[in-house]
Design a protein around this motif. Structure first.
Motif, PDB file in Angstrom:
ATOM      1  N   GLY A 124       0.800  -1.117  -0.120  1.00 53.89           N
ATOM      2  CA  GLY A 124      -0.016   0.090   0.115  1.00 53.89           C
ATOM      3  C   GLY A 124       0.864   1.149  -0.133  1.00 53.89           C
ATOM      4  O   GLY A 124       1.595   1.488  -0.709  1.00 53.89           O
ATOM      5  N   PRO A 125       0.589   2.234   0.954  1.00 60.59           N
ATOM      6  CA  PRO A 125       1.169   3.559   0.887  1.00 60.59           C
ATOM      7  C   PRO A 125       2.768   3.362   1.117  1.00 60.59           C
ATOM      8  O   PRO A 125       3.353   4.409   0.302  1.00 60.59           O
ATOM      9  N   ALA A 126       3.315   2.292   1.816  1.00 59.52           N
ATOM     10  CA  ALA A 126       4.728   2.264   1.843  1.00 59.52           C
ATOM     11  C   ALA A 126       5.446   2.260   0.433  1.00 59.52           C
ATOM     12  O   ALA A 126       6.412   2.643   0.167  1.00 59.52           O
ATOM     13  N   GLU A 128       3.949   2.805  -2.364  1.00 61.49           N
ATOM     14  CA  GLU A 128       3.874   4.001  -3.247  1.00 61.49           C
ATOM     15  C   GLU A 128       4.928   5.296  -2.773  1.00 61.49           C
ATOM     16  O   GLU A 128       5.553   5.656  -3.973  1.00 61.49           O
ATOM     17  N   LEU A 129       5.133   5.496  -1.478  1.00 60.53           N
ATOM     18  CA  LEU A 129       5.968   6.323  -0.981  1.00 60.53           C
ATOM     19  C   LEU A 129       7.620   5.961  -1.602  1.00 60.53           C
ATOM     20  O   LEU A 129       8.228   6.839  -2.170  1.00 60.53           O
ATOM     21  N   HIS A 189       2.480  15.859   0.944  1.00 60.72           N
ATOM     22  CA  HIS A 189       0.991  15.286   1.278  1.00 60.72           C
ATOM     23  C   HIS A 189       0.651  14.276   1.667  1.00 60.72           C
ATOM     24  O   HIS A 189       0.056  13.698   2.524  1.00 60.72           O
ATOM     25  N   ARG A 190       1.320  13.143   1.146  1.00 60.53           N
ATOM     26  CA  ARG A 190       1.341  11.745   1.477  1.00 60.53           C
ATOM     27  C   ARG A 190       1.596  11.316   2.586  1.00 60.53           C
ATOM     28  O   ARG A 190       0.981  10.670   3.433  1.00 60.53           O
ATOM     29  N   VAL A 191       2.999  11.849   3.069  1.00 62.43           N
ATOM     30  CA  VAL A 191       3.303  11.431   4.352  1.00 62.43           C
ATOM     31  C   VAL A 191       2.520  12.163   5.327  1.00 62.43           C
ATOM     32  O   VAL A 191       2.429  11.590   6.460  1.00 62.43           O
ATOM     33  N   THR A 192       2.159  13.617   5.283  1.00 62.79           N
ATOM     34  CA  THR A 192       1.293  14.042   6.408  1.00 62.79           C
ATOM     35  C   THR A 192      -0.077  13.235   6.588  1.00 62.79           C
ATOM     36  O   THR A 192      -0.628  13.161   7.795  1.00 62.79           O
ATOM     37  N   THR A 193      -0.414  12.697   5.410  1.00 67.00           N
ATOM     38  CA  THR A 193      -1.832  12.000   5.547  1.00 67.00           C
ATOM     39  C   THR A 193      -1.472  10.467   6.219  1.00 67.00           C
ATOM     40  O   THR A 193      -2.209  10.170   7.279  1.00 67.00           O
ATOM     41  N   VAL A 194      -0.330   9.753   5.751  1.00 64.68           N
ATOM     42  CA  VAL A 194      -0.155   8.446   6.301  1.00 64.68           C
ATOM     43  C   VAL A 194       0.467   8.320   7.743  1.00 64.68           C
ATOM     44  O   VAL A 194       0.078   7.620   8.619  1.00 64.68           O
ATOM     45  N   CYS A 195       1.405   9.161   7.927  1.00 63.51           N
ATOM     46  CA  CYS A 195       2.206   9.026   9.268  1.00 63.51           C
ATOM     47  C   CYS A 195       2.598  10.488   9.916  1.00 63.51           C
ATOM     48  O   CYS A 195       3.676  11.070   9.969  1.00 63.51           O
TER      49      CYS A 195
END
Length: 206
Positions: A124-126, A128-129, A189-195
């Motif tokens: 998932g998010p990991a 993608e990041l 944006h993604r890091v702020t959302t995920v962690c």
């Protein structure tokens, strides 16, 4: 030759034993388990010695989670060895000595005996990041290459030739900078959302 790196993970330290394709021990190493930098040193050590390698980690994710994440983030190939398989391999080895290297060797041999073990991967998010970070790093490296080329040509080419080439290279640098900045904004944006809690740590950024 593909080397298998068996890992016996613990809360404070990890022991690694390298084996050849038939399970003979080549060498061993121990690293602390508390910092990513320690894992990066371990990965660097493995890359210096063996271009082709597979990590076999005993599947105890409550103590191996950070190591698994760091291995996968570095692009390493990792398989997970169930503890029951490791126990069988350890019993068969009957080698005296300290338990951690024996267990790590058993993990490697269990992996060699079971070719269909599950491979660890980022979900998932990991994942993608990781892909976004890798792509941005490639763009920044390409921009550095273009900048170096620009400096060299400014120093060596006659003025009559410089103008067109300089315009082209500067334009390329601008394109790369723009895209790198866009990717950085997306990562923020993604890091702020995920962690979001990570970003509140001193010195920690997206």
């Amino acid at each position: 030759m593909t080397v298998t790196l068996g890992v016996d993970p613990h809360k404070a330290s990890h022991t690694v034993v390298a084996t050849d394709p038939v399970g003979r021990q080549l060498t061993q190493a121990t690293t602390r388990a508390t910092r990513t930098s320690d894992h990066q040193e371990l990965i660097g050590w493995s890359r210096q010695h063996w271009p082709e390698r597979t990590w076999a980690v005993e599947d105890r994710r409550h103590v191996a989670g950070r190591l698994l994440a760091d291995l996968l983030a570095a692009g390493e190939q990792v398989v997970l060895v169930p503890p029951r398989l490791m126990a069988k391999a350890r019993q068969a080895s009957r080698v005296p000595g300290k338990s951690d290297p024996i267990d790590a060797l058993a993990v490697a041999r269990a992996a060699l005996q079971e070719p269909n073990l599950p491979q660890a991967h980022l979900d998932g998010p990991a994942r993608e990041l990781k892909l976004l970070v890798g792509h941005r790093e490639d763009l920044v490296a390409e921009r550095t290459r273009v900048q170096n080329e620009l400096e060299a040509w400014l120093a060596e080419l006659p003025a009559s030739v410089q103008v067109g080439i300089v315009r082209e290279l500067v334009g390329r640098c601008r394109e790369l900078t723009l895209r790198a900045n866009q990717l950085q904004a997306e990562l923020d944006h993604r890091v702020t959302t995920v962690c979001p809690r990570l970003l509140r740590l001193p010195g920690c950024g997206a």
